[in-house]
Design a protein around this motif. Structure first.
Motif, PDB file in Angstrom:
ATOM      1  N   TYR A 434     -12.893 -16.399  17.429  1.00  0.00           N
ATOM      2  CA  TYR A 434     -12.525 -17.348  16.380  1.00  0.00           C
ATOM      3  C   TYR A 434     -13.754 -17.771  15.567  1.00  0.00           C
ATOM      4  CZ  TYR A 434     -10.206 -21.416  14.237  1.00  0.00           C
ATOM      5  OH  TYR A 434      -9.683 -22.316  13.351  1.00  0.00           O
ATOM      6  N   LEU A 435     -14.814 -18.157  16.275  1.00  0.00           N
ATOM      7  CA  LEU A 435     -16.025 -18.615  15.573  1.00  0.00           C
ATOM      8  C   LEU A 435     -16.672 -17.471  14.795  1.00  0.00           C
ATOM      9  CD1 LEU A 435     -17.650 -21.009  18.215  1.00  0.00           C
ATOM     10  CD2 LEU A 435     -16.233 -21.594  16.255  1.00  0.00           C
ATOM     11  N   MET A 436     -16.700 -16.290  15.401  1.00  0.00           N
ATOM     12  CA  MET A 436     -17.314 -15.147  14.711  1.00  0.00           C
ATOM     13  C   MET A 436     -16.505 -14.727  13.489  1.00  0.00           C
ATOM     14  SD  MET A 436     -18.728 -12.769  17.796  1.00  0.00           S
ATOM     15  CE  MET A 436     -19.448 -11.555  16.681  1.00  0.00           C
ATOM     16  N   SER A 437     -15.193 -14.935  13.553  1.00  0.00           N
ATOM     17  CA  SER A 437     -14.358 -14.536  12.409  1.00  0.00           C
ATOM     18  C   SER A 437     -14.644 -15.418  11.199  1.00  0.00           C
ATOM     19  CB  SER A 437     -12.877 -14.619  12.770  1.00  0.00           C
ATOM     20  OG  SER A 437     -12.441 -15.964  12.743  1.00  0.00           O
ATOM     21  N   ARG A 438     -15.402 -16.507  11.418  1.00  0.00           N
ATOM     22  CA  ARG A 438     -15.793 -17.358  10.297  1.00  0.00           C
ATOM     23  C   ARG A 438     -17.238 -17.099   9.876  1.00  0.00           C
ATOM     24  NH1 ARG A 438     -11.072 -17.153  10.275  1.00  0.00           N
ATOM     25  NH2 ARG A 438      -9.635 -18.859  10.661  1.00  0.00           N
ATOM     26  N   GLY A 439     -17.862 -16.099  10.521  1.00  0.00           N
ATOM     27  CA  GLY A 439     -19.186 -15.690  10.070  1.00  0.00           C
ATOM     28  C   GLY A 439     -20.331 -16.045  10.997  1.00  0.00           C
ATOM     29  N   LEU A 440     -20.053 -16.727  12.120  1.00  0.00           N
ATOM     30  CA  LEU A 440     -21.139 -17.079  13.040  1.00  0.00           C
ATOM     31  C   LEU A 440     -21.506 -15.870  13.901  1.00  0.00           C
ATOM     32  CD1 LEU A 440     -19.883 -20.553  14.275  1.00  0.00           C
ATOM     33  CD2 LEU A 440     -21.783 -20.124  12.724  1.00  0.00           C
ATOM     34  N   ASP A 444     -24.952 -17.679  18.012  1.00  0.00           N
ATOM     35  CA  ASP A 444     -24.678 -19.000  17.448  1.00  0.00           C
ATOM     36  C   ASP A 444     -23.333 -19.535  17.941  1.00  0.00           C
ATOM     37  OD1 ASP A 444     -27.051 -19.031  16.143  1.00  0.00           O
ATOM     38  OD2 ASP A 444     -26.250 -18.543  14.165  1.00  0.00           O
ATOM     39  N   MET A 448     -22.890 -22.906  19.991  1.00  0.00           N
ATOM     40  CA  MET A 448     -22.027 -23.969  19.464  1.00  0.00           C
ATOM     41  C   MET A 448     -21.032 -24.439  20.523  1.00  0.00           C
ATOM     42  SD  MET A 448     -19.788 -23.974  15.967  1.00  0.00           S
ATOM     43  CE  MET A 448     -21.075 -24.634  14.939  1.00  0.00           C
TER      44      MET A 448
ATOM     45  N   ALA B  76     -16.754 -11.172   8.025  1.00  0.00           N
ATOM     46  CA  ALA B  76     -16.555 -12.479   7.393  1.00  0.00           C
ATOM     47  C   ALA B  76     -17.534 -12.649   6.232  1.00  0.00           C
ATOM     48  CB  ALA B  76     -16.743 -13.589   8.422  1.00  0.00           C
ATOM     49  N   ALA B  77     -18.796 -12.271   6.462  1.00  0.00           N
ATOM     50  CA  ALA B  77     -19.803 -12.403   5.412  1.00  0.00           C
ATOM     51  C   ALA B  77     -19.495 -11.486   4.232  1.00  0.00           C
ATOM     52  CB  ALA B  77     -21.192 -12.102   5.975  1.00  0.00           C
ATOM     53  N   PHE B  81     -11.323 -12.910   5.411  1.00  0.00           N
ATOM     54  CA  PHE B  81     -10.921 -14.122   6.134  1.00  0.00           C
ATOM     55  C   PHE B  81      -9.586 -13.869   6.801  1.00  0.00           C
ATOM     56  CE2 PHE B  81      -8.575 -18.068   6.553  1.00  0.00           C
ATOM     57  CZ  PHE B  81      -9.511 -18.958   7.052  1.00  0.00           C
ATOM     58  N   LEU B  82      -9.512 -14.190   8.116  1.00  0.00           N
ATOM     59  CA  LEU B  82      -8.241 -14.088   8.830  1.00  0.00           C
ATOM     60  C   LEU B  82      -7.792 -15.489   9.233  1.00  0.00           C
ATOM     61  CD1 LEU B  82      -5.972 -12.486  10.321  1.00  0.00           C
ATOM     62  CD2 LEU B  82      -7.492 -12.425  12.315  1.00  0.00           C
ATOM     63  N   GLY B  83      -6.656 -15.919   8.718  1.00  0.00           N
ATOM     64  CA  GLY B  83      -6.070 -17.188   9.158  1.00  0.00           C
ATOM     65  C   GLY B  83      -5.287 -16.921  10.431  1.00  0.00           C
ATOM     66  N   PHE B  98     -18.877 -27.367  12.356  1.00  0.00           N
ATOM     67  CA  PHE B  98     -18.442 -25.971  12.416  1.00  0.00           C
ATOM     68  C   PHE B  98     -18.352 -25.355  11.021  1.00  0.00           C
ATOM     69  CE2 PHE B  98     -14.420 -23.620  11.715  1.00  0.00           C
ATOM     70  CZ  PHE B  98     -14.831 -22.382  12.168  1.00  0.00           C
ATOM     71  N   ALA B 101     -21.795 -24.737   9.563  1.00  0.00           N
ATOM     72  CA  ALA B 101     -22.484 -23.625  10.231  1.00  0.00           C
ATOM     73  C   ALA B 101     -21.904 -22.291   9.755  1.00  0.00           C
ATOM     74  CB  ALA B 101     -22.355 -23.765  11.743  1.00  0.00           C
ATOM     75  N   ALA B 102     -20.569 -22.232   9.638  1.00  0.00           N
ATOM     76  CA  ALA B 102     -19.925 -20.988   9.216  1.00  0.00           C
ATOM     77  C   ALA B 102     -20.282 -20.671   7.758  1.00  0.00           C
ATOM     78  CB  ALA B 102     -18.412 -21.113   9.386  1.00  0.00           C
ATOM     79  N   ALA B 105     -23.908 -19.669   7.528  1.00  0.00           N
ATOM     80  CA  ALA B 105     -24.140 -18.359   8.162  1.00  0.00           C
ATOM     81  C   ALA B 105     -23.729 -17.250   7.196  1.00  0.00           C
ATOM     82  CB  ALA B 105     -23.355 -18.258   9.469  1.00  0.00           C
ATOM     83  N   GLN B 106     -22.613 -17.447   6.508  1.00  0.00           N
ATOM     84  CA  GLN B 106     -22.151 -16.433   5.550  1.00  0.00           C
ATOM     85  C   GLN B 106     -23.092 -16.333   4.354  1.00  0.00           C
ATOM     86  OE1 GLN B 106     -18.093 -16.328   4.356  1.00  0.00           O
ATOM     87  NE2 GLN B 106     -17.280 -16.679   6.405  1.00  0.00           N
ATOM     88  N   GLU B 155      -6.757 -24.271   9.040  1.00  0.00           N
ATOM     89  CA  GLU B 155      -7.050 -22.876   8.686  1.00  0.00           C
ATOM     90  C   GLU B 155      -7.161 -22.744   7.175  1.00  0.00           C
ATOM     91  OE1 GLU B 155      -7.852 -21.844  11.980  1.00  0.00           O
ATOM     92  OE2 GLU B 155      -7.225 -19.923  11.142  1.00  0.00           O
ATOM     93  N   GLN B 158     -10.371 -24.208   5.949  1.00  0.00           N
ATOM     94  CA  GLN B 158     -11.482 -23.267   6.176  1.00  0.00           C
ATOM     95  C   GLN B 158     -11.510 -22.189   5.096  1.00  0.00           C
ATOM     96  OE1 GLN B 158     -11.380 -21.773  10.233  1.00  0.00           O
ATOM     97  NE2 GLN B 158     -10.861 -23.799  10.995  1.00  0.00           N
ATOM     98  N   LEU B 162     -14.601 -21.664   2.580  1.00  0.00           N
ATOM     99  CA  LEU B 162     -15.392 -20.436   2.667  1.00  0.00           C
ATOM    100  C   LEU B 162     -15.226 -19.535   1.437  1.00  0.00           C
ATOM    101  CD1 LEU B 162     -14.758 -19.668   6.458  1.00  0.00           C
ATOM    102  CD2 LEU B 162     -16.876 -20.535   5.445  1.00  0.00           C
TER     103      LEU B 162
END
Lengths: 482, 248
Positions: A434-440, A444, A448, B76-77, B81-83, B98, B101-102, B105-106, B155, B158, B162
């Motif tokens: 879940y966290l990685m799917s947002r780019g982390l 990290d 977290m 993701a970067a 994006f997957l909801g 969170f 950070a996301a 990070a991107q 979701e 987010q 993003l």
């Protein structure tokens, strides 16, 4: 996304950034323990007769004691004759009069550790005592504290300057025959911090001590004594590091806290002693006795600890809740990795009426480490209306580590109330995904989740150190990925 | 923008996707519908690069870049994006911590400057009304104790924060009451743009009343068995999936 095995791999070995050795000439007493050695230490420190007698009494008791075997720890017997009980940097032999006289190499050591001693560079509002092997090398902000009536100095200095205070309180919370390691400490303790906050005074700044073991084959046996008189309060933090060495080094400290009526002591620890290498070689054996005495009514003692270091940890910061309406708290984060072992927890002894205690323990086990929470809550007959809340959570990373919980309760008062909550969880693939799917990144994401798990404890730390503790965990988890 | 060719994937040795083709150009909204077990959620996870959901055959490209060479965070970067159908709770980590950070990070992965806490807070606040969330929601633990509807709205938040280029929403409409459904649809419509593409994975036609798709595809037994305009969704609603599958 990490499988258990990959996570394991990723955490395999973190870099220990405090692992350097300072090349400094030191004066070290030859290894071995005897009455002569104790007399020599006492003489070197120019101690009064009563203190020498106190040491010898403890030593004689210690000779008859056995090393405790009840903890969930596995280590070879320690050869107490192979340890040197006193080491001091040579340039310190006559004692520095001020910071200007401190050996530049020592200052450099502390700079490397991120603890600049030059007062102007220090964290605003934090006074610091620094103990290198067996002696205190610098205490900052002494004058400013003195204006408020607060005494903050090395305990060896307190013995000289305030002998009546030291004599009145030393050994009253942790008696000389309390346990094997406490007795050893009492016999050979070399230095540590002394804090005295007089009646009604709120200490104007955070007090902090940094402990550093440098010398090979040396044990560190520091002794800390903190006294808060009626209505006084203080917040104190200790930090610990040691060089990376192949052999195990012993650290056996004793900390005594005394809180009189309405006094409050907050004691925080960030412990990052060298944990040993991947195969469990080297590292600090940390056998520590910490106890707070809520001697007065409505007094309040709070222990917060973040433990990431040491090969072996044996530590149970405790509270004696003697005064009516007194409060004891224990907030703990312990992270073990590699081959580290920790058996840690607390004891809450309810003696006074309407005493309250709170225990929040967060254990994170990774690698092939093994961790136990051991806690005792005792409510005696006189402790009517006593209450305890215990929350004990374990987080497992990988599938080769262990987490154990040993809660003990003894309630002899019908009006006592106990609440106990415990959870064990594993960092889940779903959470990481879940966290990685947002780019982390994966590291990290792990960091977290671990920091979130520890939040209830971190929020108890003084602000400056909460950030430091978070970073320490991050580094502990991070270094291994690359 | 998103090109999927002859995608095959097995989960725990069971073949789920069996030669799926799909092309979504920038600026369009597509919907994938299908019965339970057709492979809809699997497609979402394969796109996001979840462990154990690797393609055994075929290709997926985003803006011409091969996704199979990237891990989940890199996708993701790259703008994917997957909801989630079932967003995960991360206790003790605040929503805002969170999100920042996301987001950073991107940005970092794309070689852009990170936003500081104040600037980021400003960035997030502009979207709160759209998803009907108060500022207090930012300081709660990530999805911790959130109701089903709150999780879905989170979701969408987010997604708004993003600003991804390729959005895949897996059953974001499931379990929502009508008000929450409208809110979620409002968030999705706010993201429609010529530079962006959206893929709605859904079981029911209901969301499509609020988010008009350009194309509708029916996924059955691991393949796209029919494609058409929005009217296809109406037909499915009337006839059910059985007729379509048989027709295929």
């Amino acid at each position: 996304m990490a499988t258990a095995a990959e996570l394991e791999n990723m955490l395999k070995r973190r870099e220990y950034s405090a692992g350097f050795v300072t090349d400094i000439e030191s004066e070290t007493v030859p290894p071995g323990l005897s009455e002569d050695v104790i007399r020599a230490i006492s003489a070197k420190k120019g101690e009064p007769e009563w203190l020498l007698e106190f040491r010898l009494k403890a030593y004689r008791r210690w000779l008859k004691m056995e090393s405790p075997s009840w903890a969930h720890l596995d280590y070879p017997p320690i050869d107490y004759q192979a340890i040197s009980y006193y080491s001091t940097p040579k340039s310190m032999a006559d004692g520095p009069k001020s910071l200007d006289e401190v050996d530049p190499k020592l200052l450099e050591t502390y700079n490397k550790l991120g603890i600049p001693l030059e007062e102007q560079k220090m964290l605003a509002g934090v006074a610091m005592d620094v103990v290198f092997d067996s002696v205190s090398v610098a205490t900052t902000f002494k004058e400013k504290l003195a204006e408020a009536g607060v005494i903050f100095c090395p305990i060896s200095e307190a013995v000289q300057e305030y002998p009546e205070l030291v004599r009145k309180y030393l050994g009253t919370v942790v008696p000389f025959g309390d346990n094997f390691f406490a007795s050893l400490n009492t016999a050979v303790f070399t230095d540590g911090s002394f804090v005295y906050v007089p009646k009604g005074v709120t200490c104007p700044m955070e007090l902090s001590t940094y402990f550093r073991i440098n010398e090979r084959n040396t044990g560190q046996f520091e002794r800390t004594l903190i006294i808060c008189e009626e209505g006084a309060s203080v917040s104190y933090l200790e930090g610990c590091t040691a060089p990376q060495r192949d052999e195990n080094q012993l650290h056996a400290a004793v900390v005594e806290l005394v809180a009189l009526d309405d006094a409050k002591i907050k004691y925080s620890t960030v412990q990052n002693w060298y944990p040993g290498d991947e195969d469990g070689k080297g590292g600090i054996y940390n056998f520590v006795t910490k106890r707070g005495d809520c001697r007065g009514k409505r007094s309040h003692i709070s222990w917060t600890q973040v433990e990431t270091g040491s090969a072996i940890t044996w530590k149970y910061p405790s509270c004696l809740l003697r005064g009516d309406d007194s409060r004891g708290e224990f907030y703990s984060v312990a992270l073990t990795n590699g081959r580290q072992q920790a058996d840690t927890g607390t004891k809450m002894m309810h003696l006074g009426k309407n005493t309250r205690s709170t225990i929040v323990s967060k254990g994170i086990s990774a690698g092939r480490s093994d961790q136990s929470y051991r806690g005792l809550v005792r409510m005696t007959e006189g402790a009517t209306g006593a209450r305890n809340y215990t929350q004990c959570d374990s987080l497992l990373i990988g599938d080769q580590c262990g987490a154990h919980t040993f809660p003990y309760t003894e309630v002899r008062t019908p009006s006592g109330q106990l609440e106990h909550e415990a959870t064990t969880s594993r960092i889940g693939e779903e959470q990481l995904y879940y966290l990685m799917s947002r780019g982390l990144s994966e590291e990290d994401a792990v960091s977290m989740i671990v920091n979130g798990f520890c939040r209830d404890v971190f929020k108890e730390l003084p602000m400056e150190f909460a950030v430091e503790a978070g970073k320490l965990l991050q580094v502990s988890l991070e270094g291994a990925v690359g | 923008m998103l090109e999927i060719n002859n995608l095959r994937a097995s989960i725990q040795e069971e073949s789920i996707l069996k030669g799926l083709d799909l092309s979504i150009p920038a600026g369009e909204v597509h919907a994938i519908m299908g019965p339970n077990g057709a492979g809809k959620s699997t497609l979402g996870h394969v796109l996001a690069g979840r462990e154990g959901y690797e393609a055994s055959e075929g290709s997926i490209t985003l803006d011409g870049r091969d996704l199979s060479a990237m891990d989940t965070a890199e996708r993701a970067a790259a703008g994917l994006f997957l909801g989630f159908q079932y967003p995960v709770e991360i206790p003790g980590v605040s929503n805002i911590q969170f999100l920042r950070a996301a987001y950073n990070a991107q940005r970092k992965a794309r070689g852009e400057d990170e936003l500081d806490a104040m600037a980021f807070l400003k960035h997030v606040r502009q979207f709160l009304d759209t998803v009907g969330m108060g500022k207090d929601m930012l300081h709660r633990g990530l999805n911790e104790g959130f109701s089903g509807g709150e999780k879905k709205r989170n979701e969408i938040l987010q997604m708004l924060v993003l600003q991804p280029r390729m959005i895949v929403l897996d059953e974001t409409d499931s379990g929502l009451d009508i008000d929450a459904l409208k809110t979620v649809a409002g968030g999705i419509n706010a993201m429609r743009s010529p530079e962006r593409a959206i893929l709605l994975i859904t079981h029911y036609q209901r969301l499509l009343d609020y988010v008009k798709p350009d194309r509708v595809h029916v996924l059955a037994q691991g393949r796209i068995v029919r494609s058409g305009g929005p009217e296809l969704a109406q037909e499915l609603e009337a006839k059910g999936y059985a007729g379509i599958e048989n027709a295929a």
